[in-house]
Design a protein around this motif. Structure first.
Motif, mmCIF file in Angstrom:
data_model
loop_
_atom_site.group_PDB
_atom_site.id
_atom_site.type_symbol
_atom_site.label_atom_id
_atom_site.label_comp_id
_atom_site.label_asym_id
_atom_site.label_seq_id
_atom_site.Cartn_x
_atom_site.Cartn_y
_atom_site.Cartn_z
ATOM 1 N N TYR A 140 0.825 -1.209 0.000
ATOM 2 C CA TYR A 140 0.000 0.000 0.000
ATOM 3 C C TYR A 140 0.860 1.261 0.000
ATOM 4 C CZ TYR A 140 -4.215 -2.698 0.926
ATOM 5 O OH TYR A 140 -5.266 -3.551 0.823
ATOM 6 N N PHE A 141 2.127 1.112 0.317
ATOM 7 C CA PHE A 141 3.036 2.252 0.398
ATOM 8 C C PHE A 141 3.941 2.332 -0.824
ATOM 9 C CE2 PHE A 141 1.529 1.518 4.619
ATOM 10 C CZ PHE A 141 1.370 2.783 5.136
ATOM 11 N N TRP A 142 3.471 1.824 -1.943
ATOM 12 C CA TRP A 142 4.257 1.791 -3.173
ATOM 13 C C TRP A 142 4.694 3.180 -3.628
ATOM 14 C CZ3 TRP A 142 2.332 4.231 -7.521
ATOM 15 C CH2 TRP A 142 0.971 4.553 -7.497
ATOM 16 N N ARG A 143 3.912 4.207 -3.331
ATOM 17 C CA ARG A 143 4.267 5.573 -3.745
ATOM 18 C C ARG A 143 5.200 6.262 -2.769
ATOM 19 N NH1 ARG A 143 -1.375 8.433 -4.655
ATOM 20 N NH2 ARG A 143 -1.563 7.600 -2.569
ATOM 21 N N ASP A 144 5.378 5.711 -1.594
ATOM 22 C CA ASP A 144 6.154 6.378 -0.554
ATOM 23 C C ASP A 144 7.640 6.049 -0.694
ATOM 24 O OD1 ASP A 144 6.729 7.916 1.650
ATOM 25 O OD2 ASP A 144 6.140 6.387 3.100
ATOM 26 N N THR A 145 8.258 6.630 -1.693
ATOM 27 C CA THR A 145 9.661 6.319 -1.990
ATOM 28 C C THR A 145 10.649 6.980 -1.034
ATOM 29 O OG1 THR A 145 9.748 8.142 -3.572
ATOM 30 C CG2 THR A 145 9.172 5.949 -4.437
ATOM 31 N N ASN A 146 10.219 8.021 -0.324
ATOM 32 C CA ASN A 146 11.138 8.720 0.577
ATOM 33 C C ASN A 146 10.664 8.748 2.035
ATOM 34 O OD1 ASN A 146 9.065 10.560 0.512
ATOM 35 N ND2 ASN A 146 10.261 12.225 -0.401
ATOM 36 N N GLY A 147 9.610 8.020 2.359
ATOM 37 C CA GLY A 147 9.115 7.963 3.737
ATOM 38 C C GLY A 147 8.204 9.106 4.133
ATOM 39 N N ALA A 148 7.919 10.021 3.218
ATOM 40 C CA ALA A 148 7.096 11.187 3.555
ATOM 41 C C ALA A 148 5.668 10.794 3.910
ATOM 42 C CB ALA A 148 7.096 12.187 2.404
ATOM 43 N N VAL A 149 5.111 9.818 3.212
ATOM 44 C CA VAL A 149 3.733 9.397 3.499
ATOM 45 C C VAL A 149 3.668 8.777 4.892
ATOM 46 C CG1 VAL A 149 1.868 7.834 2.821
ATOM 47 C CG2 VAL A 149 3.127 9.105 1.074
ATOM 48 N N LYS A 150 4.614 7.906 5.205
ATOM 49 C CA LYS A 150 4.642 7.291 6.537
ATOM 50 C C LYS A 150 4.791 8.366 7.615
ATOM 51 C CE LYS A 150 6.864 3.143 4.842
ATOM 52 N NZ LYS A 150 7.941 3.440 3.904
ATOM 53 N N GLY A 151 5.702 9.307 7.384
ATOM 54 C CA GLY A 151 5.912 10.378 8.359
ATOM 55 C C GLY A 151 4.672 11.223 8.555
ATOM 56 N N GLU A 152 4.003 11.556 7.457
ATOM 57 C CA GLU A 152 2.773 12.356 7.545
ATOM 58 C C GLU A 152 1.676 11.586 8.282
ATOM 59 O OE1 GLU A 152 -0.002 15.470 6.901
ATOM 60 O OE2 GLU A 152 2.176 15.439 6.768
ATOM 61 N N MET A 153 1.529 10.311 7.947
ATOM 62 C CA MET A 153 0.503 9.508 8.630
ATOM 63 C C MET A 153 0.766 9.431 10.129
ATOM 64 S SD MET A 153 -0.356 6.308 6.088
ATOM 65 C CE MET A 153 -0.962 5.371 7.478
ATOM 66 N N LEU A 154 2.018 9.219 10.494
ATOM 67 C CA LEU A 154 2.342 9.122 11.917
ATOM 68 C C LEU A 154 2.151 10.467 12.613
ATOM 69 C CD1 LEU A 154 3.160 7.296 14.194
ATOM 70 C CD2 LEU A 154 5.556 7.786 13.636
ATOM 71 N N SER A 155 2.525 11.543 11.941
ATOM 72 C CA SER A 155 2.322 12.872 12.511
ATOM 73 C C SER A 155 0.839 13.123 12.782
ATOM 74 C CB SER A 155 2.882 13.924 11.555
ATOM 75 O OG SER A 155 2.597 15.220 12.017
ATOM 76 N N ARG A 156 -0.001 12.772 11.821
ATOM 77 C CA ARG A 156 -1.452 12.957 12.008
ATOM 78 C C ARG A 156 -1.987 12.041 13.106
ATOM 79 N NH1 ARG A 156 -4.625 15.022 7.084
ATOM 80 N NH2 ARG A 156 -3.045 16.247 6.021
ATOM 81 N N THR A 157 -1.410 10.863 13.216
ATOM 82 C CA THR A 157 -1.816 9.948 14.287
ATOM 83 C C THR A 157 -1.495 10.547 15.647
ATOM 84 O OG1 THR A 157 -1.506 8.020 12.851
ATOM 85 C CG2 THR A 157 -1.499 7.625 15.238
ATOM 86 N N PHE A 158 -0.280 11.089 15.789
ATOM 87 C CA PHE A 158 0.096 11.720 17.056
ATOM 88 C C PHE A 158 -0.811 12.913 17.356
ATOM 89 C CE2 PHE A 158 4.711 10.106 16.642
ATOM 90 C CZ PHE A 158 4.396 8.935 17.310
ATOM 91 N N GLN B 42 -2.261 -1.081 -8.609
ATOM 92 C CA GLN B 42 -1.005 -0.541 -8.102
ATOM 93 C C GLN B 42 -0.322 -1.529 -7.160
ATOM 94 O OE1 GLN B 42 0.426 2.038 -9.370
ATOM 95 N NE2 GLN B 42 -1.368 2.425 -10.636
ATOM 96 N N ARG B 43 -1.079 -2.165 -6.283
ATOM 97 C CA ARG B 43 -0.496 -3.155 -5.373
ATOM 98 C C ARG B 43 0.056 -4.342 -6.148
ATOM 99 N NH1 ARG B 43 -5.244 -2.470 -2.502
ATOM 100 N NH2 ARG B 43 -5.862 -4.569 -3.060
ATOM 101 N N GLU B 44 -0.689 -4.800 -7.143
ATOM 102 C CA GLU B 44 -0.228 -5.933 -7.945
ATOM 103 C C GLU B 44 1.069 -5.594 -8.674
ATOM 104 O OE1 GLU B 44 -3.678 -6.778 -10.321
ATOM 105 O OE2 GLU B 44 -4.608 -7.975 -8.721
ATOM 106 N N ALA B 45 1.155 -4.400 -9.238
ATOM 107 C CA ALA B 45 2.386 -3.976 -9.924
ATOM 108 C C ALA B 45 3.546 -3.888 -8.936
ATOM 109 C CB ALA B 45 2.163 -2.633 -10.619
#
Length: 163
Positions: free
Chosen positions: A44-62, A151-154
């Motif tokens: 599901y994180f195929w687009r997150d090539t630099n960790g920005a999506v993970k960082g944003e998600m965690l920031s919003r979670t906090f 996208q996940r399959e690719a």
């Protein structure tokens, strides 16, 4: 005028997250645990090539956690809304709901001896309260989103899921 926190153990939750922040950026540890517990989520994180999506998600979670235990101006609604939004990304509700637990478990591991019984009790109560919101949110049965399936399959075909 300060408002009384919506959650009786707000101070313990805040203190645990502040201590976690003192240890450095927990993004990698949290997502490593997510992918260990739910390996099907890595693509599901195929687009997150630099960790920005993970960082944003965690920031919003906090931010949501701090608001949920504090003034609760928006977090209860945000959790419900994001759960439904993530269902549109084909993220199962049961997986979405475990992210808060994954944050707690990672914080507990990273804090090690600094994790207190008070932190444990507060997080147990917080997770139970969040779960009540999760359980009371109506399900959206829209089926798989064809775009995200492709996208996940690719992503999986390219072998990135194993890295």
């Amino acid at each position: 005028m300060t408002q009384t926190p919506a959650f009786a153990r707000a101070a313990e939750i805040e203190a645990s997250l502040e201590r976690l922040a003192e240890r450095g950026d927990p993004v990698e540890a949290i997502y490593e645990r997510l992918f260990q517990r739910h390996p099907q989520m890595k693509p599901y994180f195929w687009r997150d090539t630099n960790g920005a999506v993970k960082g944003e998600m965690l920031s919003r979670t906090f931010e949501a956690i701090f608001d949920f235990v504090g003034e609760r101006r928006y977090a209860d609604h945000m959790i419900r809304t994001e759960m439904i939004t993530h269902e549109g990304y084909d993220v199962p509700r049961e997986v979405f709901a475990t992210f808060f637990e994954i944050v707690r478990d990672t914080a507990r591991d990273l804090l090690a001896a600094d994790w207190t019984d008070a932190f444990e009790a507060a997080w147990t109560e917080l997770l139970a309260e969040i779960d009540r919101y999760v359980q009371s949110t109506a399900r959206v049965e829209a089926g798989d989103n064809a775009y995200f399936v492709r996208q996940r399959e690719a992503f999986e075909r390219e072998g990135v899921a194993e890295s």
